[in-house]
Design a protein around this motif. Structure first.
Motif, PDB file in Angstrom:
ATOM      1  N   TYR A  56       0.949  -1.305   0.010  1.00 30.17           N
ATOM      2  CA  TYR A  56       0.086  -0.300  -0.215  1.00 30.17           C
ATOM      3  C   TYR A  56       1.009   1.645  -0.396  1.00 30.17           C
ATOM      4  O   TYR A  56       0.657   2.472  -0.719  1.00 30.17           O
ATOM      5  N   ALA A  57       2.010   1.052   0.455  1.00 32.78           N
ATOM      6  CA  ALA A  57       2.553   2.677   0.640  1.00 32.78           C
ATOM      7  C   ALA A  57       3.791   2.099  -0.426  1.00 32.78           C
ATOM      8  O   ALA A  57       4.084   3.751  -1.111  1.00 32.78           O
ATOM      9  N   GLY A  58       3.764   1.410  -0.748  1.00 31.23           N
ATOM     10  CA  GLY A  58       4.701   1.247  -2.695  1.00 31.23           C
ATOM     11  C   GLY A  58       3.832   1.752  -3.304  1.00 31.23           C
ATOM     12  O   GLY A  58       3.903   2.998  -4.390  1.00 31.23           O
ATOM     13  N   SER A  59       2.446   1.540  -3.182  1.00 34.09           N
ATOM     14  CA  SER A  59       1.608   2.186  -4.486  1.00 34.09           C
ATOM     15  C   SER A  59       1.073   3.545  -4.548  1.00 34.09           C
ATOM     16  O   SER A  59       1.335   3.917  -5.250  1.00 34.09           O
ATOM     17  N   ASN A  60       1.152   4.030  -3.146  1.00 35.89           N
ATOM     18  CA  ASN A  60       0.697   5.317  -2.604  1.00 35.89           C
ATOM     19  C   ASN A  60       2.118   6.325  -3.193  1.00 35.89           C
ATOM     20  O   ASN A  60       2.216   7.239  -3.698  1.00 35.89           O
ATOM     21  N   LEU A  61       3.008   5.671  -2.872  1.00 33.17           N
ATOM     22  CA  LEU A  61       4.170   6.652  -3.690  1.00 33.17           C
ATOM     23  C   LEU A  61       4.528   6.464  -5.087  1.00 33.17           C
ATOM     24  O   LEU A  61       3.920   7.468  -5.288  1.00 33.17           O
ATOM     25  N   ILE A  62       3.728   5.467  -6.176  1.00 32.77           N
ATOM     26  CA  ILE A  62       4.048   5.597  -7.097  1.00 32.77           C
ATOM     27  C   ILE A  62       2.565   6.422  -7.912  1.00 32.77           C
ATOM     28  O   ILE A  62       2.875   7.524  -8.334  1.00 32.77           O
ATOM     29  N   TYR A  63       2.209   6.534  -6.715  1.00 31.25           N
ATOM     30  CA  TYR A  63       0.438   7.172  -7.235  1.00 31.25           C
ATOM     31  C   TYR A  63       0.680   9.652  -7.173  1.00 31.25           C
ATOM     32  O   TYR A  63       0.085   9.863  -7.965  1.00 31.25           O
ATOM     33  N   ILE A  64       1.421   9.166  -6.361  1.00 25.36           N
ATOM     34  CA  ILE A  64       1.776  10.822  -5.775  1.00 25.36           C
ATOM     35  C   ILE A  64       2.636  11.042  -6.676  1.00 25.36           C
ATOM     36  O   ILE A  64       2.356  12.393  -6.801  1.00 25.36           O
ATOM     37  N   ASN A  65       3.969  10.143  -6.765  1.00 25.08           N
ATOM     38  CA  ASN A  65       5.222  10.890  -7.925  1.00 25.08           C
ATOM     39  C   ASN A  65       4.782  10.649  -9.431  1.00 25.08           C
ATOM     40  O   ASN A  65       6.081  11.801  -9.835  1.00 25.08           O
ATOM     41  N   PHE A  66       3.703   9.952  -9.552  1.00 23.11           N
ATOM     42  CA  PHE A  66       3.486  10.622 -10.622  1.00 23.11           C
ATOM     43  C   PHE A  66       1.840  11.549 -11.143  1.00 23.11           C
ATOM     44  O   PHE A  66       1.946  12.488 -11.943  1.00 23.11           O
ATOM     45  N   SER A  67       0.703  10.904 -10.672  1.00 21.40           N
ATOM     46  CA  SER A  67      -0.560  10.533 -10.944  1.00 21.40           C
ATOM     47  C   SER A  67      -0.876  12.674 -10.109  1.00 21.40           C
ATOM     48  O   SER A  67      -0.933  13.605 -10.530  1.00 21.40           O
ATOM     49  N   MET A  68      -0.247  12.858  -9.194  1.00 25.82           N
ATOM     50  CA  MET A  68      -0.416  13.905  -8.007  1.00 25.82           C
ATOM     51  C   MET A  68       0.028  14.903  -8.514  1.00 25.82           C
ATOM     52  O   MET A  68       0.006  16.459  -8.849  1.00 25.82           O
ATOM     53  N   ILE A  69       1.366  14.819  -8.795  1.00 26.15           N
ATOM     54  CA  ILE A  69       2.585  15.840  -9.409  1.00 26.15           C
ATOM     55  C   ILE A  69       1.757  16.101 -11.041  1.00 26.15           C
ATOM     56  O   ILE A  69       2.023  17.351 -11.230  1.00 26.15           O
ATOM     57  N   LEU A  70       1.509  15.648 -11.428  1.00 20.98           N
ATOM     58  CA  LEU A  70       1.086  16.340 -13.083  1.00 20.98           C
ATOM     59  C   LEU A  70      -0.326  16.759 -12.764  1.00 20.98           C
ATOM     60  O   LEU A  70      -0.945  17.708 -13.496  1.00 20.98           O
ATOM     61  N   THR A  71      -1.207  16.371 -11.925  1.00 20.57           N
ATOM     62  CA  THR A  71      -2.029  17.204 -11.533  1.00 20.57           C
ATOM     63  C   THR A  71      -1.767  17.946 -11.119  1.00 20.57           C
ATOM     64  O   THR A  71      -2.492  19.357 -11.795  1.00 20.57           O
TER      65      THR A  71
END
Length: 238
Positions: A56-71
């Motif tokens: 869960y922690a690893g997938s959230n890191l990818i989510y933050i550093n890809f999706s959230m940064i782009l948004t």
């Protein structure tokens, strides 16, 4: 009047992602890295639940550093790298949907796992009690007690994260329902601006659980908090 109101909403939306988004990304990255460190510690790694928390922690890191940064770049700084490349645009959409669904799926899986195991354990204990004479004054060992306490606190961490996720997903879900209901209605410019702001705000709130889970764990459970203290002491002693 309407023009100034529309401009104010657009400015507020940009500021939300420019400053709020940047803060969440930094907090989420720091918390995510600490989560990976914590759940790899021997004192927590023994529990099967920790494997879910680690994923869960690893997938959230990818989510933050890809999706959230782009948004945040698009909404806060009006920079959208995906418009420059069709391939990157497709990758962005794919990654967004995968890592939006994956953390929630892992959360559901660990909830089911904990519930199933707890019910199975309770049933086994009842069956054993029917066939085994009780032992007078039998006390659990200190190791068993510590393991039980840690297991209970992992469940508290899980329930806390589930609660935060549910609360933060409600605005986004509500907006999506509203959007589907009103999609064929004619809308004035002011209404469109309000809806755009509400959508952006609900998406922002939807990012919060991925960014604050480390702080939720630290606040809600003593075991995790003590482990964080020990790791920090080791880091500062190096």
């Amino acid at each position: 009047m309407s023009s100034s109101f529309v401009d104010a909403l657009a400015s507020a939306q940009a500021q939300l992602y420019r400053y709020g988004g940047t803060f969440l990304i930094v907090a989420g990255d720091l918390g995510g890295i600490f989560n990976l460190i914590m759940f790899l510690q021997p004192s927590l790694r023994w529990n099967p639940c920790s494997a879910y928390f680690l994923a869960y922690a690893g997938s959230n890191l990818i989510y933050i550093n890809f999706s959230m940064i782009l948004t945040s770049l698009r909404e806060g700084f009006h920079v959208d790298p995906s418009v420059q490349s069709l391939g990157f645009c497709r990758l962005r959409v794919y990654m967004y949907y995968v890592f939006t669904v994956l953390p929630t799926t892992l959360l559901i899986m660990v909830t089911i796992d904990r519930t199933f195991i707890s019910l199975l354990t309770y049933r086994n204990i009842r069956e054993m009690n029917r066939h085994i004479m009780p032992v007078v004054n039998e006390q659990p060992t200190s190791v068993e007690h510590r393991m039980k306490v840690k297991d209970q606190q992992l469940i508290v961490m899980l329930l806390s994260q589930v609660l935060v996720t549910i609360v933060c997903i409600i605005p986004f879900t509500g907006y999506r329902m509203y959007s589907q209901i009103t999609q064929n209605q004619p809308k004035a410019a002011v209404r469109q601006s309000i809806e755009s702001f509400v959508q952006a705000s609900s998406v922002f709130v939807n990012y919060i659980p991925a960014c604050i889970n480390f702080y939720v764990y630290t606040w809600t459970t003593r075991t995790f908090r003590n482990q964080v203290k020990r790791v920090l002491i080791k880091l500062f002693q190096c």
